[in-house]
Structure formats: C-alpha cells, structure tokens
Motif scaffolding. Sequence first.
Motif, short mmCIF file in Angstrom:
data_model
loop_
_atom_site.label_atom_id
_atom_site.label_comp_id
_atom_site.label_asym_id
_atom_site.label_seq_id
_atom_site.Cartn_x
_atom_site.Cartn_y
_atom_site.Cartn_z
N ARG A 1 0.83 -1.21 0.00
CA ARG A 1 0.00 0.00 0.00
C ARG A 1 0.87 1.26 0.00
O ARG A 1 1.95 1.29 0.58
CB ARG A 1 -0.88 0.03 1.25
CG ARG A 1 -1.88 -1.12 1.35
CD ARG A 1 -3.14 -0.83 0.57
NE ARG A 1 -4.13 -1.89 0.76
CZ ARG A 1 -5.27 -1.95 0.08
NH1 ARG A 1 -5.56 -1.02 -0.81
NH2 ARG A 1 -6.12 -2.94 0.30
N THR B 1 5.42 4.27 -3.75
CA THR B 1 5.85 5.35 -4.63
C THR B 1 7.09 4.90 -5.39
O THR B 1 8.11 4.58 -4.78
CB THR B 1 6.18 6.63 -3.84
OG1 THR B 1 5.02 7.03 -3.10
CG2 THR B 1 6.60 7.75 -4.78
N TYR C 1 11.49 1.82 -10.23
CA TYR C 1 10.57 1.03 -11.06
C TYR C 1 11.35 0.10 -11.98
O TYR C 1 10.98 -1.07 -12.15
CB TYR C 1 9.67 1.95 -11.88
CG TYR C 1 8.69 1.19 -12.75
CD1 TYR C 1 7.56 0.59 -12.20
CD2 TYR C 1 8.92 1.05 -14.12
CE1 TYR C 1 6.68 -0.13 -12.99
CE2 TYR C 1 8.04 0.34 -14.92
CZ TYR C 1 6.92 -0.25 -14.35
OH TYR C 1 6.06 -0.97 -15.14
N THR D 1 2.10 -8.56 -11.24
CA THR D 1 2.00 -7.36 -10.40
C THR D 1 1.15 -6.33 -11.12
O THR D 1 1.39 -6.05 -12.30
CB THR D 1 3.39 -6.77 -10.10
OG1 THR D 1 4.05 -6.47 -11.33
CG2 THR D 1 4.24 -7.73 -9.29
N HIS D 2 0.17 -5.77 -10.40
CA HIS D 2 -0.79 -4.88 -11.05
C HIS D 2 -1.29 -3.80 -10.10
O HIS D 2 -1.08 -3.87 -8.89
CB HIS D 2 -1.97 -5.70 -11.59
CG HIS D 2 -1.55 -6.84 -12.46
ND1 HIS D 2 -1.16 -6.68 -13.77
CD2 HIS D 2 -1.42 -8.16 -12.19
CE1 HIS D 2 -0.81 -7.86 -14.28
NE2 HIS D 2 -0.97 -8.77 -13.34
N ASP D 3 -1.97 -2.83 -10.66
CA ASP D 3 -2.48 -1.69 -9.91
C ASP D 3 -3.78 -2.07 -9.21
O ASP D 3 -4.83 -2.19 -9.84
CB ASP D 3 -2.69 -0.51 -10.86
CG ASP D 3 -3.16 0.74 -10.15
OD1 ASP D 3 -3.29 0.72 -8.90
OD2 ASP D 3 -3.40 1.75 -10.83
N ASP E 1 -5.63 -0.31 -7.36
CA ASP E 1 -6.64 0.76 -7.34
C ASP E 1 -7.66 0.63 -8.46
O ASP E 1 -8.73 1.22 -8.40
CB ASP E 1 -5.95 2.12 -7.43
CG ASP E 1 -5.12 2.43 -6.20
OD1 ASP E 1 -5.42 1.85 -5.14
OD2 ASP E 1 -4.19 3.24 -6.30
N THR E 2 -7.34 -0.13 -9.49
CA THR E 2 -8.26 -0.31 -10.61
C THR E 2 -9.11 -1.56 -10.46
O THR E 2 -9.90 -1.89 -11.36
CB THR E 2 -7.49 -0.39 -11.94
OG1 THR E 2 -6.66 -1.58 -11.92
CG2 THR E 2 -6.61 0.83 -12.14
N ASN F 1 -6.60 -8.72 -13.29
CA ASN F 1 -5.37 -8.31 -12.63
C ASN F 1 -5.52 -8.37 -11.11
O ASN F 1 -6.62 -8.27 -10.59
CB ASN F 1 -5.00 -6.88 -13.03
CG ASN F 1 -4.72 -6.74 -14.50
OD1 ASN F 1 -3.93 -7.48 -15.05
ND2 ASN F 1 -5.38 -5.80 -15.15
N LYS G 1 -2.93 -7.14 -7.50
CA LYS G 1 -1.72 -6.38 -7.18
C LYS G 1 -0.46 -7.23 -7.24
O LYS G 1 0.47 -6.94 -7.95
CB LYS G 1 -1.87 -5.73 -5.80
CG LYS G 1 -0.67 -4.91 -5.37
CD LYS G 1 -0.34 -3.79 -6.34
CE LYS G 1 0.88 -3.02 -5.92
NZ LYS G 1 1.34 -2.10 -6.94
#
Length: 242
Positions: free
Chosen positions: A60, A63, A69, A94-96, A98-99, A164, A166
């Motif tokens: 969580r 940044t 990255y 590995t994915h976002d 938040d989506t 997806n 995370k």
Amino acid sequence: MHRYDWLCLKGLAQALRVFNKQEETPQYSLRNISRGSMLKMHVKPETSQIRPYVVSAVLRGITFYEASYNSFIDLQDKLHQNICWQRTLVAIGTHDLDTLEGPFSYEALQPSSISFVPLKQVKNFRADELMEFYKSDLKLKKFLHIIENSLVFPIIYDSKRRQNVKFECTATDLTKAKIVLNTMVTIFSAYCGKKYEVEPVEVIYSNGESFVYPDLSLYNMEVPLSYVNDSIGVALKAEEVL
C-alpha cells in the motif's frame, strides 16, 4: 543458500548498506488487519490441472521513481530466469490494485473462453488467439510452450471479472512461489507509505483450506561451521561467527 534479493540493484545495495552498518537491518511486518478484512483469493479446483498454487500480497502507498521502477521490473525478470525456471515453476503478476475490486478468483478455463486486451495492445484477444499472436514475439514466444498444449489456461479475475491483482504468483512449486513472493514484497516495501509493511491476502481453496500470505516470520537455521566457511571462503572460528 541463495540470496535472490541480490538479483536486483535495490536488493544488492540494501544488503551492502546493512553489511557496512550504514543502515539497520529492515524489520518487515504484516499489516495488522483481521482475517475477515483481508482481500480474498478463491482458488477453483480446475487449477490443479495446470498450476495448482497461488500466493498473493499487497503493498500500500507505494511510490516508484524511474530507477526504482526499473529495478522492480528487473527483479521480476531475474526471478523468472532463476528460481522460477523460466516461468515453468512460478509466474509473477504485479498490477495496480486501485483499478480492481476484490474478492479475486484464480481459475483455469478453456482458452477459447478467456478474452482480454493484453498489455501494449488495443485489440481484444481470445487466449488461444493470443498464443498464435505471440509466436512472432521475440521475448514472449519462448514461454508459450509452458501452457499452449494444456486443455485449460490459468487466469485471475477480480469481482468484476477483470484480470489483474496487485501481487500474485501462480505456481506448480509452492515453496518457490512463497520465496518469490517474499523476495518481491520485502524489497519493494521500502517504497511503501508505511515502510517495510506488507498487507496479507487470504488464499482459499475449494476444499475449504485457507492460508494467509506472505509468511514473514523469522526462523533459526542450524548449519555446520564448515558450511559457513566454505560458502564465503574464510576460516572463522565458531566464536567469530555472528
């Protein structure tokens, strides 16, 4: 003993700083949440036909900068080449988050029933069509043999049946999957809002068994002094080994 965290610049630099006493040894922890509040990953029985295991975790408030990255991507590639045995034993995703919207499900379906828009593409492909498409891809074609002759392909959906999550590792070797997951989340938890904290995920199998990942508990290992000396090329006495 292998140090897979040394496969990327971030992990190697951190290990050197700790060794040179330039920083303290990181103290990793799991986010303190109840089992009922954890994200869920439900495993369908059909996955036993191809990759029966999945482990998962969440970072969580992370940044990334360009260098970090790139190190993140590099570590995934290096793990795939090494402990994952060219993705035959473990495959990392590995994915976002938040989506996405949990709970998640890990399934194995006929290729013709899976369709999505793959990364860097705009067209929707069925999974069997995608296998043909990637046969001309210099980087990905070498991995197609892993599943192309299987009756089912592994896939992870969220509650909206998007594809997806995370952090997940699907695997035929559970031990290696847990090592890979721990390596990824511990190194890059350094970039989280709460440094070195990892959010666990509950994985629930169709037989009712459930497991919480990752396991970051510490444990002691007993090894002969000769193993220590031979591994690092020194001749220390027992009282000199910390």
